[in-house]
Structure formats: structure tokens, C-alpha cells
Design a protein around this motif. Structure first.
Motif, PDB file in Angstrom:
ATOM      1  N   THR A  94       0.799  -1.223   0.000  1.00  0.00           N
ATOM      2  CA  THR A  94       0.000   0.000   0.000  1.00  0.00           C
ATOM      3  C   THR A  94       0.837   1.281   0.000  1.00  0.00           C
ATOM      4  O   THR A  94       0.396   2.303  -0.515  1.00  0.00           O
ATOM      5  N   GLY A  95       2.028   1.225   0.566  1.00  0.00           N
ATOM      6  CA  GLY A  95       2.887   2.412   0.553  1.00  0.00           C
ATOM      7  C   GLY A  95       3.253   2.812  -0.869  1.00  0.00           C
ATOM      8  O   GLY A  95       3.197   3.988  -1.235  1.00  0.00           O
ATOM      9  N   TYR A  96       3.608   1.843  -1.670  1.00  0.00           N
ATOM     10  CA  TYR A  96       3.974   2.085  -3.067  1.00  0.00           C
ATOM     11  C   TYR A  96       2.756   2.576  -3.855  1.00  0.00           C
ATOM     12  O   TYR A  96       2.849   3.532  -4.646  1.00  0.00           O
ATOM     13  N   SER A  97       1.608   1.936  -3.627  1.00  0.00           N
ATOM     14  CA  SER A  97       0.386   2.345  -4.338  1.00  0.00           C
ATOM     15  C   SER A  97       0.017   3.791  -4.015  1.00  0.00           C
ATOM     16  O   SER A  97      -0.338   4.567  -4.914  1.00  0.00           O
ATOM     17  N   LEU A  98       0.092   4.169  -2.739  1.00  0.00           N
ATOM     18  CA  LEU A  98      -0.248   5.545  -2.369  1.00  0.00           C
ATOM     19  C   LEU A  98       0.744   6.523  -2.975  1.00  0.00           C
ATOM     20  O   LEU A  98       0.361   7.593  -3.454  1.00  0.00           O
ATOM     21  N   MET A  99       2.023   6.165  -2.996  1.00  0.00           N
ATOM     22  CA  MET A  99       3.038   7.031  -3.605  1.00  0.00           C
ATOM     23  C   MET A  99       2.694   7.324  -5.064  1.00  0.00           C
ATOM     24  O   MET A  99       2.853   8.455  -5.544  1.00  0.00           O
ATOM     25  N   SER A 182      -4.177  16.518   5.094  1.00  0.00           N
ATOM     26  CA  SER A 182      -4.202  17.892   4.592  1.00  0.00           C
ATOM     27  C   SER A 182      -3.269  18.065   3.403  1.00  0.00           C
ATOM     28  O   SER A 182      -2.390  17.235   3.143  1.00  0.00           O
ATOM     29  N   SER A 183      -3.443  19.168   2.709  1.00  0.00           N
ATOM     30  CA  SER A 183      -2.604  19.471   1.554  1.00  0.00           C
ATOM     31  C   SER A 183      -1.126  19.548   1.939  1.00  0.00           C
ATOM     32  O   SER A 183      -0.265  18.949   1.293  1.00  0.00           O
ATOM     33  N   GLY A 184      -0.851  20.269   3.021  1.00  0.00           N
ATOM     34  CA  GLY A 184       0.538  20.428   3.443  1.00  0.00           C
ATOM     35  C   GLY A 184       1.172  19.123   3.882  1.00  0.00           C
ATOM     36  O   GLY A 184       2.320  18.821   3.543  1.00  0.00           O
ATOM     37  N   THR A 185       0.414  18.315   4.623  1.00  0.00           N
ATOM     38  CA  THR A 185       0.941  17.031   5.068  1.00  0.00           C
ATOM     39  C   THR A 185       1.083  16.067   3.901  1.00  0.00           C
ATOM     40  O   THR A 185       2.007  15.240   3.868  1.00  0.00           O
ATOM     41  N   GLY A 186       0.189  16.164   2.922  1.00  0.00           N
ATOM     42  CA  GLY A 186       0.294  15.327   1.734  1.00  0.00           C
ATOM     43  C   GLY A 186       1.641  15.487   1.045  1.00  0.00           C
ATOM     44  O   GLY A 186       2.281  14.501   0.652  1.00  0.00           O
ATOM     45  N   ALA A 187       2.086  16.735   0.927  1.00  0.00           N
ATOM     46  CA  ALA A 187       3.380  16.995   0.293  1.00  0.00           C
ATOM     47  C   ALA A 187       4.508  16.307   1.059  1.00  0.00           C
ATOM     48  O   ALA A 187       5.402  15.688   0.461  1.00  0.00           O
ATOM     49  N   LEU A 188       4.470  16.398   2.389  1.00  0.00           N
ATOM     50  CA  LEU A 188       5.486  15.743   3.221  1.00  0.00           C
ATOM     51  C   LEU A 188       5.386  14.222   3.125  1.00  0.00           C
ATOM     52  O   LEU A 188       6.401  13.517   3.078  1.00  0.00           O
ATOM     53  N   LEU A 189       4.156  13.735   3.085  1.00  0.00           N
ATOM     54  CA  LEU A 189       3.917  12.291   3.026  1.00  0.00           C
ATOM     55  C   LEU A 189       4.520  11.683   1.758  1.00  0.00           C
ATOM     56  O   LEU A 189       5.162  10.626   1.809  1.00  0.00           O
ATOM     57  N   VAL A 191       6.959  12.824  -0.038  1.00  0.00           N
ATOM     58  CA  VAL A 191       8.430  12.834   0.056  1.00  0.00           C
ATOM     59  C   VAL A 191       8.895  11.613   0.841  1.00  0.00           C
ATOM     60  O   VAL A 191       9.830  10.908   0.428  1.00  0.00           O
ATOM     61  N   GLU A 192       8.243  11.350   1.977  1.00  0.00           N
ATOM     62  CA  GLU A 192       8.599  10.181   2.796  1.00  0.00           C
ATOM     63  C   GLU A 192       8.438   8.890   1.995  1.00  0.00           C
ATOM     64  O   GLU A 192       9.324   8.021   2.008  1.00  0.00           O
ATOM     65  N   LEU A 193       7.307   8.750   1.314  1.00  0.00           N
ATOM     66  CA  LEU A 193       7.050   7.532   0.552  1.00  0.00           C
ATOM     67  C   LEU A 193       8.063   7.345  -0.573  1.00  0.00           C
ATOM     68  O   LEU A 193       8.557   6.234  -0.801  1.00  0.00           O
ATOM     69  N   SER A 194       8.379   8.434  -1.269  1.00  0.00           N
ATOM     70  CA  SER A 194       9.346   8.343  -2.369  1.00  0.00           C
ATOM     71  C   SER A 194      10.718   7.914  -1.878  1.00  0.00           C
ATOM     72  O   SER A 194      11.381   7.067  -2.493  1.00  0.00           O
ATOM     73  N   GLU A 195      11.119   8.485  -0.749  1.00  0.00           N
ATOM     74  CA  GLU A 195      12.420   8.119  -0.180  1.00  0.00           C
ATOM     75  C   GLU A 195      12.414   6.669   0.298  1.00  0.00           C
ATOM     76  O   GLU A 195      13.388   5.934   0.109  1.00  0.00           O
ATOM     77  N   MET A 196      11.318   6.240   0.889  1.00  0.00           N
ATOM     78  CA  MET A 196      11.204   4.849   1.339  1.00  0.00           C
ATOM     79  C   MET A 196      11.325   3.886   0.169  1.00  0.00           C
ATOM     80  O   MET A 196      12.027   2.862   0.245  1.00  0.00           O
ATOM     81  N   MET A 197      10.655   4.196  -0.927  1.00  0.00           N
ATOM     82  CA  MET A 197      10.580   3.270  -2.056  1.00  0.00           C
ATOM     83  C   MET A 197      11.849   3.229  -2.901  1.00  0.00           C
ATOM     84  O   MET A 197      11.951   2.443  -3.834  1.00  0.00           O
ATOM     85  N   GLU A 198      12.822   4.083  -2.563  1.00  0.00           N
ATOM     86  CA  GLU A 198      14.125   3.997  -3.239  1.00  0.00           C
ATOM     87  C   GLU A 198      14.863   2.731  -2.825  1.00  0.00           C
ATOM     88  O   GLU A 198      15.768   2.267  -3.534  1.00  0.00           O
ATOM     89  N   SER A 199      14.465   2.172  -1.687  1.00  0.00           N
ATOM     90  CA  SER A 199      15.074   0.931  -1.204  1.00  0.00           C
ATOM     91  C   SER A 199      14.151  -0.242  -1.512  1.00  0.00           C
ATOM     92  O   SER A 199      12.971  -0.228  -1.160  1.00  0.00           O
ATOM     93  N   ARG A 200      14.703  -1.263  -2.174  1.00  0.00           N
ATOM     94  CA  ARG A 200      13.890  -2.444  -2.509  1.00  0.00           C
ATOM     95  C   ARG A 200      13.285  -3.094  -1.275  1.00  0.00           C
ATOM     96  O   ARG A 200      12.198  -3.666  -1.327  1.00  0.00           O
TER      97      ARG A 200
END
Length: 275
Positions: A94-99, A182-189, A191-200
Motif C-alpha cells: 500500500t505504501g507504493y500504491s499511495l506514492m 491535509s494538503s501540506g501534510t500530503g506533500a510531506l507524506l 516525500v517520505e514515501l518516495s524516499e522509502m521506495m528507493e530501497s527495494r
């Protein structure tokens, strides 16, 4: 204007999974297209959103995507739907799907739904009525074990910890898989997901792992207690049977005014019953 009602959030529905634990029910049908109480699970979710004034939808699909698209397009003509395809649904979670929904969401406030959650529309109304920017719906009446996404909150219902690895003895309840972001938290979220998904090693991570990281970094999430209202997540045949017992009639799109009339009639009937 202070009293002006802001635009309803976008509905983001994660429906990419295979639903293998529901086999054989899901051998020839996506989990979200199974019928509960006379209504398809996804139809029930979308109609609940429409009842609450939410009319813009983003669906993240993977397994049997074409079948789900065909159902939504045929059942709901005229609503705004953006489809995002997770081509890697077999190896991700689900993390990848939401990203993947990031570009489609843009800067909008959104409510994220797991597509296998069946819930009373009152839960969504309470979530949308909350003045807090970021809100997790939690149920305190659940026997917490390893499988549940558990939430620890303080006396003000501010989330302190969230995730499957949270100590059940310290947890307030289970997160049901419906959240307002929220919109602001979405932007932060994202970023977190993208950084997480850089690792297999994180491809199988749940989106709650990113929520947990944001909480650790100081982003405030509020826990909304929806205990006592009907909902269930459908992972197994037992869950499916429980959902059909809980939701015994087809869903209808119902306005807030109509809901108020129904609630008042139910309260009146309850009073007369106890007289």
C-alpha cells in the motif's frame, strides 16, 4: 469568509491488491467487486463518499484493473475519476500504491481509503466534520494483535505512534484504514514515501510506515474515535461473512439532511421502545 465551506477532499482509494487470502472468492473477481449486503464493496464506498459531498475520485489499481474500471465507469456515469495503475502490484504494497497517486492528488486535501474496508457513512461524516488537519479513524473495541495497525495517542487524542509493530498493551485502538490528510501534510507524506521506495526492502511497506515517520518528525495526527459504528476490513472468508452479517442491505446515496431525519426517527423509536 469564515463560514464558507471549503471544497470537499478528494477520495483516494487503494485497490491494487490481489486478495489472495479470500481465495476462492477472489479467484475470478477483484476483492473490491465482491458483494456485501447486496452492494459491491467499491460501490458502497463510492456512494458513501457521494453522500458526503465528495465527488472527485482517484483509484489506484493493479490486479484485474480493467474489470474495476469497467464497473466504476458503468455504475457511476459523470463522476470525476482518475485511474492510477500500479504495474508492480505483485511485488509492492500500500505504501507504493499511495506514492503512485501523488501526481494525481497534487496539492489537494484527500481522504485515503483501503478498498477492502466496508463502513457506515456516519464514520466518514465524522471524519469530514473534524476540525483537525490530519485524522486517523480508530476503533477502541478491537482485540489487538500483530495483524492490526495499532495507534497510541495521548489524552488529547494526538497520535504518538502508529503501525503494526506498536505494542498492543499500550495502544488505544486500531486504525481502520480511512484517514484525512491535509494538503501540506500530503506533500510531506509523498516525500517520505518516495524516499522509502528507493530501497527495494521497503517495496512491501504499508503507508502507515510513512505516517509513523511523519509523527516522529513532528507532524500532528489526530485519532478520531469511531468505536460503536459499523465497519470491517475484509481479508479472509471469516471477515467476508462478518461484513455480510453487519451490512445486510444495499447502500443508497443519502444526503446529510436525510440522514438527520433517519437518525431522529431511530432515536424516537428507541425512546418508545424503552417506555
Amino acid at each position: 469568509m469564515k463560514n464558507e465551506k471549503h471544497r470537499a477532499p478528494v477520495a483516494v482509494i487503494l485497490a491494487a491488491g490481489i486478495g489472495s487470502r479470500l481465495s476462492p472468492l477472489t479467484d475470478n473477481c477483484p476483492k473490491s467487486l465482491l458483494s456485501v449486503g447486496g452492494s459491491v464493496i467499491l460501490e458502497r464506498m463510492i456512494r458513501n463518499c457521494l453522500s458526503c459531498g465528495m465527488s472527485q475520485f482517484i483509484l489506484v489499481l493493479g490486479h484485474r484493473a480493467d474489470e474495476i474500471k469497467k464497473f466504476v465507469d458503468k455504475t457511476f456515469r459523470g463522476i470525476r475519476v482518475t485511474y492510477v495503475i500500479n504495474e508492480r502490484y505483485r511485488e509492492t504494497n500500500t505504501g507504493y500504491s499511495l506514492m503512485l497517486a501523488s501526481d494525481a492528488i497534487g496539492t489537494a486535501e484527500f481522504v485515503k481509503f483501503d478498498a477492502d474496508v466496508v463502513f457506515d457513512v456516519k464514520i466518514l461524516r465524522q471524519l469530514l466534520d473534524s476540525d483537525h488537519a490530519n485524522v486517523l479513524c480508530i476503533d477502541r473495541n478491537i482485540a489487538l494483535e500483530d495483524e492490526e495497525v495499532k495507534v497510541i495517542a495521548n489524552d488529547q487524542m494526538q497520535v504518538l505512534e502508529v503501525g503494526k509493530s506498536v505494542d498492543p498493551k499500550r495502544a488505544l485502538g486500531e486504525s481502520i484504514g480511512v484517514e484525512k490528510i491535509s494538503s501540506g501534510t500530503g506533500a510531506l507524506l509523498f516525500v517520505e514515501l518516495s524516499e522509502m521506495m528507493e530501497s527495494r526492502g521497503n517495496l512491501q511497506a504499508y503507508y502507515e510506515a510513512a505516517y509513523a515517520q511523519l509523527v516522529d518528525k513532528g507532524t500532528q495526527f489526530h485519532a478520531l474515535d469511531i468505536s460503536g459504528l459499523d465497519w470491517t476490513e475484509i481479508d479472509t472468508a471469516k471477515d467476508f461473512a462478518a461484513a455480510n452479517a453487519m451490512f445486510s442491505s444495499p447502500v443508497t446515496t443519502i444526503s446529510r439532511g436525510q440522514q438527520k431525519v433517519l437518525d431522529e426517527a431511530a432515536d424516537e423509536a428507541a425512546i418508545h421502545t424503552h417506555v
